[in-house]
Every structure is written in structure tokens, then in C-alpha cells.
Design an enzyme around this catalytic site. Structure first.
Site, PDB file in Angstrom:
ATOM      1  N   LYS A 144      32.495 -26.071 -10.793  1.00 62.21           N
ATOM      2  CA  LYS A 144      31.548 -26.999 -11.425  1.00 62.21           C
ATOM      3  C   LYS A 144      32.367 -28.230 -11.750  1.00 62.21           C
ATOM      4  CE  LYS A 144      28.876 -23.328 -13.615  1.00 62.21           C
ATOM      5  NZ  LYS A 144      28.682 -22.569 -14.879  1.00 62.21           N
ATOM      6  N   LYS A 172      21.608 -14.955  -7.370  1.00 63.42           N
ATOM      7  CA  LYS A 172      22.488 -14.557  -8.478  1.00 63.42           C
ATOM      8  C   LYS A 172      21.613 -14.274  -9.684  1.00 63.42           C
ATOM      9  CE  LYS A 172      25.133 -17.545 -11.612  1.00 63.42           C
ATOM     10  NZ  LYS A 172      26.063 -18.699 -11.628  1.00 63.42           N
ATOM     11  N   ASP A 182      26.187 -12.523 -12.728  1.00 63.02           N
ATOM     12  CA  ASP A 182      27.014 -13.382 -13.585  1.00 63.02           C
ATOM     13  C   ASP A 182      26.918 -12.889 -15.030  1.00 63.02           C
ATOM     14  OD1 ASP A 182      28.416 -15.387 -14.854  1.00 63.02           O
ATOM     15  OD2 ASP A 182      27.160 -17.034 -14.135  1.00 63.02           O
ATOM     16  N   ASP A 203      34.406 -18.412 -13.051  1.00 64.26           N
ATOM     17  CA  ASP A 203      33.705 -19.645 -13.406  1.00 64.26           C
ATOM     18  C   ASP A 203      34.433 -20.228 -14.626  1.00 64.26           C
ATOM     19  OD1 ASP A 203      31.943 -21.488 -14.599  1.00 64.26           O
ATOM     20  OD2 ASP A 203      30.150 -20.288 -14.350  1.00 64.26           O
ATOM     21  N   GLY A 250      26.270 -24.823 -11.106  1.00 61.28           N
ATOM     22  CA  GLY A 250      25.447 -25.829 -11.774  1.00 61.28           C
ATOM     23  C   GLY A 250      25.413 -25.563 -13.259  1.00 61.28           C
ATOM     24  N   GLU A 270      30.522 -12.397 -11.121  1.00 62.25           N
ATOM     25  CA  GLU A 270      31.001 -13.664 -11.686  1.00 62.25           C
ATOM     26  C   GLU A 270      31.395 -13.519 -13.152  1.00 62.25           C
ATOM     27  OE1 GLU A 270      28.354 -16.901 -10.731  1.00 62.25           O
ATOM     28  OE2 GLU A 270      29.164 -18.214 -12.289  1.00 62.25           O
ATOM     29  N   LYS A 304      21.649 -13.103 -13.899  1.00 59.26           N
ATOM     30  CA  LYS A 304      22.456 -12.987 -15.101  1.00 59.26           C
ATOM     31  C   LYS A 304      22.379 -11.554 -15.602  1.00 59.26           C
ATOM     32  CE  LYS A 304      23.570 -17.357 -15.505  1.00 59.26           C
ATOM     33  NZ  LYS A 304      24.970 -17.818 -15.533  1.00 59.26           N
ATOM     34  N   SER A 350      20.188 -19.256  -9.228  1.00 57.64           N
ATOM     35  CA  SER A 350      20.658 -18.534 -10.404  1.00 57.64           C
ATOM     36  C   SER A 350      19.444 -18.205 -11.266  1.00 57.64           C
ATOM     37  CB  SER A 350      21.652 -19.396 -11.187  1.00 57.64           C
ATOM     38  OG  SER A 350      22.030 -18.736 -12.375  1.00 57.64           O
TER      39      SER A 350
HETATM   40  O1  OSB Z   1      27.440 -19.530 -15.653  1.00 56.36           O
HETATM   41  O2  OSB Z   1      26.841 -20.491 -13.897  1.00 56.36           O
HETATM   42  C1  OSB Z   1      26.713 -20.330 -15.106  1.00 56.36           C
HETATM   43  C2  OSB Z   1      23.767 -22.388 -16.414  1.00 56.36           C
HETATM   44  C3  OSB Z   1      24.274 -22.825 -17.613  1.00 56.36           C
HETATM   45  C4  OSB Z   1      25.519 -22.432 -18.004  1.00 56.36           C
HETATM   46  C5  OSB Z   1      26.287 -21.597 -17.181  1.00 56.36           C
HETATM   47  C6  OSB Z   1      25.792 -21.164 -15.953  1.00 56.36           C
HETATM   48  C7  OSB Z   1      24.499 -21.543 -15.586  1.00 56.36           C
HETATM   49  C8  OSB Z   1      23.849 -21.084 -14.372  1.00 56.36           C
HETATM   50  C9  OSB Z   1      22.720 -21.933 -13.808  1.00 56.36           C
HETATM   51  O3  OSB Z   1      24.100 -20.044 -13.817  1.00 56.36           O
HETATM   52  C10 OSB Z   1      23.127 -22.732 -12.626  1.00 56.36           C
HETATM   53  C11 OSB Z   1      22.071 -23.777 -12.297  1.00 56.36           C
HETATM   54  O4  OSB Z   1      21.042 -23.404 -11.768  1.00 56.36           O
HETATM   55  O5  OSB Z   1      22.316 -24.964 -12.600  1.00 56.36           O
HETATM   56 MG    MG Z   2      28.694 -18.656 -14.214  1.00 55.64          MG
END
Ligand code: OSB
Ligand code: MG
Length: 363
Positions: free
Chosen positions: A258, A157, A184, A234, A286, A209, A159, A132
Site C-alpha cells: 500500500k 479476500k 486477512d 501487510d 487498498g 494475510e 476478513k 476485499s
Molecule cells: O488490511 O488490507 C487491509 C481496509 C482498511 C484497512 C486495512 C485493510 C483494508 C482492506 C480493504 O482490506 C481494501 C480496499 O478495498 O481498499
Molecule cells: Mg490487510
């Protein structure tokens, strides 16, 4: 023997700040729990952060709920399922609940002498790994995508947020037209933005996402009918029941599980079953966890019901030095869960104490 429950509040700086549509995190400010009973020492991590920006919970509310309402439910060391039933007395606060539910998973798997992925059952013995990548200047994002592919990650992925979606995804697809790519939005769009979201179909994403609001299912179902990109939820999936409803009304193709968001491992496994029974796909996300939370995520991601690569990067993606002495290594885009009893992490106690800003005895 009465167990001893304590909390270490730690601050670990990230190598690179992580930016999503809801803000930038420069450090992991985590609540780590330690349970000691009958010679067994178990750990867990609460996935809350300092502010209520991913969900309504934060470190302060989690600590409050745990101390005032949930801690008493672990005093007789119940199995996780019994803890979960008791904790139904508290509405919501899944992250607080998950911290103790997973603490009991670590405790009971350690008692059994088995690694948690074996104690849980159904493990493949490895997890497929994706990355991510947070938002940044577009050149930096493209460079990080390239590095991730080089390292062998099985999907990337990135953001996105309203107004930057084409800049980011367009630049990546120009250089990497074929890689397994997802985006995402962390709830940044509303159904009125449907034309923008439909225009993302051109990027051939494996899924999009959580484009819409954190507790929405209905508008996601509306969107899903009009877009060809599969929808992954999510934030909106907070329980097995929400997962069932999401598939029932056609709001999702994929679920990012998660354990922290859904109240722990028991509910995570149930959601995976529901999603796969409905023909959906599942992966483990995560929350930028330290090595303790990460070990739970990797164990869960090794379950055979999990069919897509997750956000379970090795520890060194996040931290210069993690609080565990046995960080994960990724080989060929895969990570193997630890083999020691429970979560199998070798906690670096000196370092844990060094990075702790507060230590609290709860029970
Ligand atoms: O939306 O998946 C998410 C991190 C913090 C809060 C929300 C998200 C995320 C990540 C990082 O996408 C996932 C990771 O590398 O732990
Ligand atoms: Mg997410």
C-alpha cells in the site's frame, strides 16, 4: 511561482460498512491534498482514518506532521525522490509522508504531460483486480463472495478474526471449493495461536494475510516454517528495509503493498523489486480510498513487478457517488489506469466542496 497547498477533509459514507478484526468503518473520512503551481493542479489522499487502529497514525497526527514538518519540503516542488530524502528527518509517519510524496508524483507526471503509470515506467497498462470483503453475518459474506465471482473478480479476500475463522472460511469453501481465496486477519492472532493458524491449511488459501502483530517479523518467520499456507505481510512491511529483512529471515511469501503505508510510490516500487528478487509475490492493497487515492493504487497495480491481483475494486464498490467524475470500470477482472496526465481523475469540485467538513490552506 510559490505553490499553493490545501487540504480538504471529506466524509463519504460507504454503501456497506466495512468490518475488520480492528473495527467497523461506515464512512471514508479522508484528508485530500491539492497542490496548485504553474497552472498544474495535483491531488493526493492520505490513507489515515480517524483512529489509530490499522497503524499508529490517524488523520490528526498526519495533519500535524504535514503542517509542522513536511509541507516546507514541497515548496520548491522537488521530484518525489528528493522529497523522500528530505523527509527522512522525520521518523516514521509514512502515511503523512506518502500523501505529499504522491502529490509530487501527480504534479511531476502532469508537468510531463504523461499519465502517472507511464511516467513511473514499467506499466502493463492494466491491473488484475481482486476484492476485499469485510466481516458480517456468515450468510452475507458467502453471498458477497458469490457476487464477486459473478462480477469477474480474479480473487476473493475475506476478513477473519480469532474465533470466526472456521465459521467464515468453512462456509465459503463449502459453496466455492475452488475459487482463489485469501484471508486477512489484520494482526488478530499471536504465535500462541499457532495451532488455530495451522488448521487453516485445510482451506487451501492462496495466502494468509498479516495473521500476527503489526510490527512483527520474527514470529511470522516462526509461523511460516510450520504452516503450508503462504504468508502475506501487510501492516509489518513499512519500508524497503523491512521488506528486505522479512525475506531475509523467511517471514513472508507475499507482500501487500500500500503506497500510503510505506511512504509513497518510490518506496512501493523498491519493495516490489526486493520481493520479486527474493522469489516473492506482490500485489497492491487498498485503504478504502476515494477516487483520488484509488487512481494512484490502480496505476501502481499496473506495474509489471506486481504479479498478483490486488484490492483495487472499482469506485462503485465503495460509494454511491465518488468525488471523481470518471470512476474506474472493471472489465474481465481488470482495470485500466487513467489515460489523462498524472492520476487522470476528473475531480467533481462542487461535490468535493459539498462533502468537505473542513478546508485548510497549508502553504
Ligand atoms: O488490511 O488490507 C487491509 C481496509 C482498511 C484497512 C486495512 C485493510 C483494508 C482492506 C480493504 O482490506 C481494501 C480496499 O478495498 O481498499
Ligand atoms: Mg490487510
Amino acid at each position: 511561482m510559490k505553490p499553493r497547498l490545501s487540504c480538504f477533509e471529506v466524509v463519504l459514507p460507504f454503501k456497506v460498512p466495512f468490518t475488520t478484526s480492528f473495527g467497523t468503518q461506515s464512512e471514508r473520512h479522508a484528508l485530500l491534498f491539492r497542490l496548485e503551481a504553474d497552472g498544474v493542479v495535483a491531488y493526493s489522499e492520505c490513507v489515515t482514518d480517524v483512529g489509530p487502529h490499522y497503524s499508529y497514525e490517524d488523520n490528526y497526527t498526519a495533519m500535524h506532521i504535514i503542517r509542522e514538518y513536511l509541507a516546507k519540503f514541497v515548496e520548491d516542488l522537488p521530484v518525489p525522490k528528493v522529497f523522500l530524502e528530505r523527509s527522512e528527518a522525520v521518523k516514521g509517519h509514512n502515511m503523512a509522508k506518502a500523501a505529499l510524496e504522491m502529490l509530487l508524483w501527480d504534479y511531476h507526471s502532469k508537468l510531463s504531460g504523461k499519465p502517472i503509470h507511464e511516467y513511473m515506467g514499467g506499466s502493463k497498462g492494466y491491473a488484475d483486480v481482486g476484492i476485499s470483503i469485510g466481516m458480517d453475518k456468515v450468510e452475507k459474506v458467502v453471498a458477497r463472495v458469490g457476487e464477486a465471482i459473478q462480477r469477474g473478480y480474479r480473487r476473493v479476500k475475506v476478513k477473519i478474526e480469532r474465533g470466526r475463522e472456521h465459521e467464515i472460511l468453512g462456509a465459503i469453501r463449502e459453496v466455492y471449493p475452488e475459487i482463489p481465496l485469501t484471508a486477512d486477519a489484520n494482526c488478530d492472532y499471536r504465535i500462541k495461536d499457532i495451532e488455530i493458524l495451522k488448521s487453516l491449511d485445510r482451506y487451501n488459501l492462496v495466502y494468509l494475510e498479516q495473521p500476527l502483530d503489526h510490527d512483527d517479523l520474527v514470529d511470522h518467520a516462526k509461523l511460516r516454517k510450520q504452516i503450508s499456507t503462504p504468508i502475506c505481510l501487510d501492516e509489518s512491511i513499512t519500508s524497503p528495509d523491512k521488506a528486505r529483512k522479512a525475506f531475509e529471515i523467511g517471514a513472508a511469501d507475499v507482500v501487500n503493498i500500500k503506497p500510503g503505508r510505506v511512504g509513497g510510490f518510490t518506496n512501493s516500487l523498491e519493495i516490489a523489486r526486493i520481493a520479486r528478487d527474493q522469489g516473492g509475490h506482490v500485489w497492491v492493497g487498498g485503504m478504502l480510498e476515494t477516487g483520488i487515492g484509488r487512481a494512484f493504487n490502480v496505476a501502481l497495480a499496473s506495474h509489471s513487478l506486481v504479479d498478483y491481483p490486488g484490492d483495487t475494486s472499482p469506485n462503485d464498490k465503495y460509494f454511491e457517488q465518488d468525488i471523481v467524475k470518471n470512476p474506474f470500470k472493471m472489465i474481465d477482472g481488470r482495470i485500466k489506469p487513467n489515460t489523462g496526465p498524472g492520476i487522470g481523475v476528473d475531480v467533481d469540485l462542487d461535490y468535493l466542496i459539498k462533502v468537505s467538513i473542513k478546508m485548510t490552506r497549508i502553504v
